[in-house]
Write a protein that holds these residues in place. Structure first.
Motif, short mmCIF file in Angstrom:
data_model
loop_
_atom_site.label_atom_id
_atom_site.label_comp_id
_atom_site.label_asym_id
_atom_site.label_seq_id
_atom_site.Cartn_x
_atom_site.Cartn_y
_atom_site.Cartn_z
N SER A 132 0.85 -1.20 0.00
CA SER A 132 0.00 0.00 0.00
C SER A 132 0.88 1.24 0.00
N ARG A 133 0.42 2.27 -0.68
CA ARG A 133 1.23 3.45 -0.91
C ARG A 133 0.73 4.63 -0.10
N ALA A 134 1.68 5.31 0.56
CA ALA A 134 1.35 6.53 1.28
C ALA A 134 0.81 7.56 0.30
N SER A 135 -0.16 8.34 0.75
CA SER A 135 -0.86 9.40 0.02
C SER A 135 -2.03 8.86 -0.79
N HIS A 136 -2.11 7.55 -1.02
CA HIS A 136 -3.31 7.00 -1.64
C HIS A 136 -4.48 7.15 -0.67
N VAL A 137 -5.70 7.31 -1.20
CA VAL A 137 -6.87 7.56 -0.36
C VAL A 137 -7.82 6.37 -0.38
N LEU A 138 -8.27 5.98 0.83
CA LEU A 138 -9.29 4.95 0.98
C LEU A 138 -10.65 5.64 1.09
N ARG A 139 -11.60 5.18 0.31
CA ARG A 139 -12.94 5.77 0.34
C ARG A 139 -13.98 4.65 0.43
N ALA A 140 -14.96 4.85 1.29
CA ALA A 140 -16.02 3.85 1.44
C ALA A 140 -17.30 4.53 1.89
N TYR A 141 -18.42 3.92 1.55
CA TYR A 141 -19.71 4.44 2.00
C TYR A 141 -20.72 3.29 2.03
N ILE A 142 -21.81 3.53 2.75
CA ILE A 142 -22.92 2.58 2.78
C ILE A 142 -23.98 3.10 1.80
N PRO A 143 -24.31 2.33 0.77
CA PRO A 143 -25.31 2.82 -0.20
C PRO A 143 -26.71 2.79 0.40
N ALA A 144 -27.63 3.47 -0.27
CA ALA A 144 -29.03 3.39 0.13
C ALA A 144 -29.47 1.92 0.14
N ASN A 145 -30.18 1.53 1.19
CA ASN A 145 -30.66 0.15 1.36
C ASN A 145 -29.52 -0.85 1.54
N GLY A 146 -28.35 -0.36 1.97
CA GLY A 146 -27.19 -1.24 2.14
C GLY A 146 -27.18 -2.02 3.45
N ILE A 147 -28.10 -1.71 4.36
CA ILE A 147 -28.19 -2.40 5.65
C ILE A 147 -29.54 -3.12 5.70
N THR A 148 -29.51 -4.41 6.02
CA THR A 148 -30.75 -5.18 6.16
C THR A 148 -30.91 -5.62 7.61
N ILE A 149 -32.01 -5.18 8.23
CA ILE A 149 -32.33 -5.55 9.61
C ILE A 149 -33.75 -6.09 9.63
N ALA A 150 -33.89 -7.34 10.03
CA ALA A 150 -35.21 -7.99 10.10
C ALA A 150 -35.98 -7.80 8.79
#
Length: 214
Positions: A143-161
């Motif tokens: 892994s390279r310094a200065s590279h950026v990690l990006r993540a998000y939870i999309p709409a409807n990305g969580i399922t509960i019951a």
């Protein structure tokens, strides 16, 4: 007389069942807060947190299963990441497998990024109150310094019951990979306002979050 008794018994049972339904305090999702964790990740280190998910539950009766989580990644280079993992913790304001061993435990198996996504079959029974989940990335030695990690939870990305959350996409986490220095190069670091170690001059501003209420 028997008919009257039978009808009376039915009425009593209906009343009891109705009161039982009224008095039941079934578990319900009250809110879900998705927070960007930090502004940097450490090069070549495992379990670097990028997102925190707080699922607040009200009620005490029954079970409420966190069934599935979908994480989308928009990293500069997915080749920086060996795998993505999901942890549970009772602690709100910190996550470190090194500094605080035993505070968090892995849910399921680590996932490889496939098509800029990682999918977790969670199967966790949510507790009353706050439930903290941490999405982490394992950075490989290349892994390279200065590279950026990006993540998000999309709409409807969580399922509960069998119900889907959140209604809209969460804000995207942006963690820049920072180079690891030897411990004797202590002058390259400063202790931030949140008790974390930052490279000198690094942005320590509070991280934004999204809260969704049911």
């Amino acid at each position: 007389m028997k008919t009257f008794t039978r009808h009376l018994l039915i009425i009593v049972l209906l009343i009891v069942c109705s009161w039982g339904a009224i008095l039941a305090d079934n578990k319900t999702v009250n809110s879900i807060t998705i927070t960007q964790v930090d502004t940097f990740a450490l090069q070549g280190m495992a379990a670097q947190p990028v997102l925190k998910i707080n699922i607040n539950v009200t009620g005490t009766d029954g079970s409420l299963s966190f069934q599935k989580l979908l994480v989308h990644t928009v990293n500069d280079f997915n080749t920086d990441v060996d795998s993505v993992a999901l942890y549970y913790s009772d602690i709100n304001n910190r996550f470190s497998l090194v500094d605080y061993p035993g505070e968090a435990f892995l849910l399921g198996h680590r996932r490889k990024i496939a098509g800029d996504s990682a999918v977790f079959s969670v199967g966790y029974n949510l507790q009353t109150g706050d439930n903290y989940f941490w999405v982490t990335m394992d950075l490989n030695s290349a892994s390279r310094a200065s590279h950026v990690l990006r993540a998000y939870i999309p709409a409807n990305g969580i399922t509960i019951a069998s119900t889907f959350y959140p209604p809209t996409q969460s804000q995207t986490a942006n963690d820049t990979i920072a180079q690891i220095y030897f411990r004797d190069n202590f002058e390259k670091y400063t202790i931030g306002t949140r008790g974390l170690m930052y490279p000198v001059g690094w942005d320590q501003s509070p991280t934004p979050n999204n809260t969704y209420f049911s």
